[in-house]
Scaffold this active site. Structure first.
Site, PDB file in Angstrom:
ATOM      1  N   PHE A  20     -10.455  -2.198   5.230  1.00 31.50           N
ATOM      2  CA  PHE A  20      -9.539  -2.155   4.068  1.00 31.50           C
ATOM      3  C   PHE A  20      -8.097  -2.572   4.407  1.00 31.50           C
ATOM      4  O   PHE A  20      -7.175  -2.279   3.667  1.00 31.50           O
ATOM      5  CB  PHE A  20      -9.507  -0.753   3.419  1.00 31.50           C
ATOM      6  CG  PHE A  20     -10.871  -0.187   3.194  1.00 31.50           C
ATOM      7  CD1 PHE A  20     -11.704  -0.711   2.212  1.00 31.50           C
ATOM      8  CD2 PHE A  20     -11.348   0.848   3.987  1.00 31.50           C
ATOM      9  CE1 PHE A  20     -12.976  -0.202   2.020  1.00 31.50           C
ATOM     10  CE2 PHE A  20     -12.623   1.363   3.795  1.00 31.50           C
ATOM     11  CZ  PHE A  20     -13.428   0.842   2.811  1.00 31.50           C
ATOM     12  N   SER A  21      -7.918  -3.242   5.560  1.00 33.19           N
ATOM     13  CA  SER A  21      -6.564  -3.644   5.936  1.00 33.19           C
ATOM     14  C   SER A  21      -6.210  -5.020   5.386  1.00 33.19           C
ATOM     15  O   SER A  21      -5.063  -5.452   5.513  1.00 33.19           O
ATOM     16  CB  SER A  21      -6.434  -3.639   7.463  1.00 33.19           C
ATOM     17  OG  SER A  21      -7.295  -4.606   8.030  1.00 33.19           O
ATOM     18  N   ASP A  90     -15.232 -14.841  10.342  1.00 27.96           N
ATOM     19  CA  ASP A  90     -15.010 -13.500   9.788  1.00 27.96           C
ATOM     20  C   ASP A  90     -15.901 -12.499  10.526  1.00 27.96           C
ATOM     21  O   ASP A  90     -16.948 -12.867  11.057  1.00 27.96           O
ATOM     22  CB  ASP A  90     -15.333 -13.490   8.286  1.00 27.96           C
ATOM     23  CG  ASP A  90     -14.704 -12.279   7.580  1.00 27.96           C
ATOM     24  OD1 ASP A  90     -13.773 -11.673   8.147  1.00 27.96           O
ATOM     25  OD2 ASP A  90     -15.143 -11.956   6.464  1.00 27.96           O
ATOM     26  N   GLU A  91     -15.489 -11.242  10.565  1.00 31.38           N
ATOM     27  CA  GLU A  91     -16.243 -10.172  11.242  1.00 31.38           C
ATOM     28  C   GLU A  91     -16.608 -10.594  12.668  1.00 31.38           C
ATOM     29  O   GLU A  91     -17.733 -10.398  13.131  1.00 31.38           O
ATOM     30  CB  GLU A  91     -17.510  -9.816  10.447  1.00 31.38           C
ATOM     31  CG  GLU A  91     -17.244  -9.352   9.030  1.00 31.38           C
ATOM     32  CD  GLU A  91     -16.601  -7.967   8.930  1.00 31.38           C
ATOM     33  OE1 GLU A  91     -16.372  -7.338   9.975  1.00 31.38           O
ATOM     34  OE2 GLU A  91     -16.315  -7.554   7.791  1.00 31.38           O
ATOM     35  N   GLN A  93     -16.024  -9.451  15.474  1.00 33.36           N
ATOM     36  CA  GLN A  93     -16.416  -8.422  16.453  1.00 33.36           C
ATOM     37  C   GLN A  93     -17.929  -8.298  16.597  1.00 33.36           C
ATOM     38  O   GLN A  93     -18.429  -7.868  17.622  1.00 33.36           O
ATOM     39  CB  GLN A  93     -15.804  -7.061  16.085  1.00 33.36           C
ATOM     40  CG  GLN A  93     -16.486  -6.292  14.960  1.00 33.36           C
ATOM     41  CD  GLN A  93     -16.102  -6.774  13.563  1.00 33.36           C
ATOM     42  OE1 GLN A  93     -15.267  -7.641  13.411  1.00 33.36           O
ATOM     43  NE2 GLN A  93     -16.734  -6.213  12.550  1.00 33.36           N
ATOM     44  N   CYS A 179      -4.819   7.060   8.947  1.00 37.91           N
ATOM     45  CA  CYS A 179      -3.795   6.916   9.978  1.00 37.91           C
ATOM     46  C   CYS A 179      -4.213   7.720  11.210  1.00 37.91           C
ATOM     47  O   CYS A 179      -5.206   8.445  11.163  1.00 37.91           O
ATOM     48  CB  CYS A 179      -2.439   7.395   9.460  1.00 37.91           C
ATOM     49  SG  CYS A 179      -2.355   9.190   9.289  1.00 37.91           S
ATOM     50  N   CYS A 182      -4.555  11.549  10.531  1.00 38.13           N
ATOM     51  CA  CYS A 182      -5.639  12.021   9.660  1.00 38.13           C
ATOM     52  C   CYS A 182      -7.014  11.607  10.164  1.00 38.13           C
ATOM     53  O   CYS A 182      -8.031  12.072   9.638  1.00 38.13           O
ATOM     54  CB  CYS A 182      -5.435  11.501   8.241  1.00 38.13           C
ATOM     55  SG  CYS A 182      -3.866  12.032   7.522  1.00 38.13           S
TER      56      CYS A 182
HETATM   57 ZN   LIG Z   1      -2.855   9.883   7.154  1.00 35.84          ZN
END
Ligand SMILES: [Zn+2]
Length: 202
Positions: A20-21, A90-91, A93, A179, A182
């Site tokens: 989602f970045s 893409d992708e 990795q 983050c 979290c």
């Molecule tokens: Zn967070």
């Protein structure tokens, strides 16, 4: 943001980040600009990734471009057209270590290679071969998502379904952006809100 492209040589650009970045979005943006500049572009993605479409790369916001789905890194060289100037992957990795010498050989031949991929797995560990690819690249961009728990910039992908398979292909609902504060390294079966409650209680 890349200013001052090299001239008359090839190079490698890595666009990395969490789920989602906006990695694929950024990859598509760069490839579209190359097409506007009338460069010959070819796009590849791993066959394992069929979340949205078998023959296109698609971002979470549904931007898309035609691509060739391949199983192994070396298949890329087999499908490469002689007139190709820009290669998008893409992708990246999911291709494993073999993709690094493939990207190097393309760049050495004078092609611009733009590779997008996850830099960390769901445990928050470096996702090989991204570290190796980033080391040999001329340009590295880290995209950040937004933490769904606290709203800070997020660089981790929290898996919210249980599986010990490292290559569960991400779909919305299986992962969320978190983050470092979290992020919980073990897979948890709970929504962001429930986790937040657990954290506040704990
Ligand atoms: Zn967070």
């Amino acid at each position: 943001m890349i200013v001052g492209f090299p001239r008359n040589i090839g190079w490698i650009e890595v666009v990395c980040g969490s789920m989602f970045s906006g990695k694929t979005e950024e990859l598509i943006r760069r490839l579209k600009r190359a097409k506007i500049a009338q460069q010959n572009v070819q796009i590849f993605k791993p066959r394992i990734d069929d979340r949205y479409d078998a023959v296109r790369i698609v971002s979470h916001s549904r931007q898309q471009l035609e691509s060739i789905a391949i199983e192994r890194a070396e298949d890329l060289l087999r499908h490469l057209k002689p007139e190709t100037q820009v290669v998008g992957i893409d992708e990246v990795q999911f291709f494993g270590a073999e993709i690094v010498p493939v990207c190097e050989s393309l760049a050495n031949k004078g092609l611009r290679v733009i590779a997008a991929g996850l830099d960390q797995d769901y445990r928050g560990l470096p996702f090989e071969p991204m570290p190796q690819l980033m080391a040999v690249a001329e340009f590295v961009s880290k995209e950040l998502a937004i933490c769904v728990v606290c709203g800070n910039p997020a660089n981790r992908s929290q898996r919210i379904v249980s599986s010990s398979d490292r290559v569960v292909v991400g779909a919305e609902g299986d992962y969320e952006a978190r983050c470092r504060k979290c992020f919980i390294p073990e897979p948890v079966k709970a929504s962001a809100q429930e986790n937040l409650k657990l954290r506040l209680r704990g």
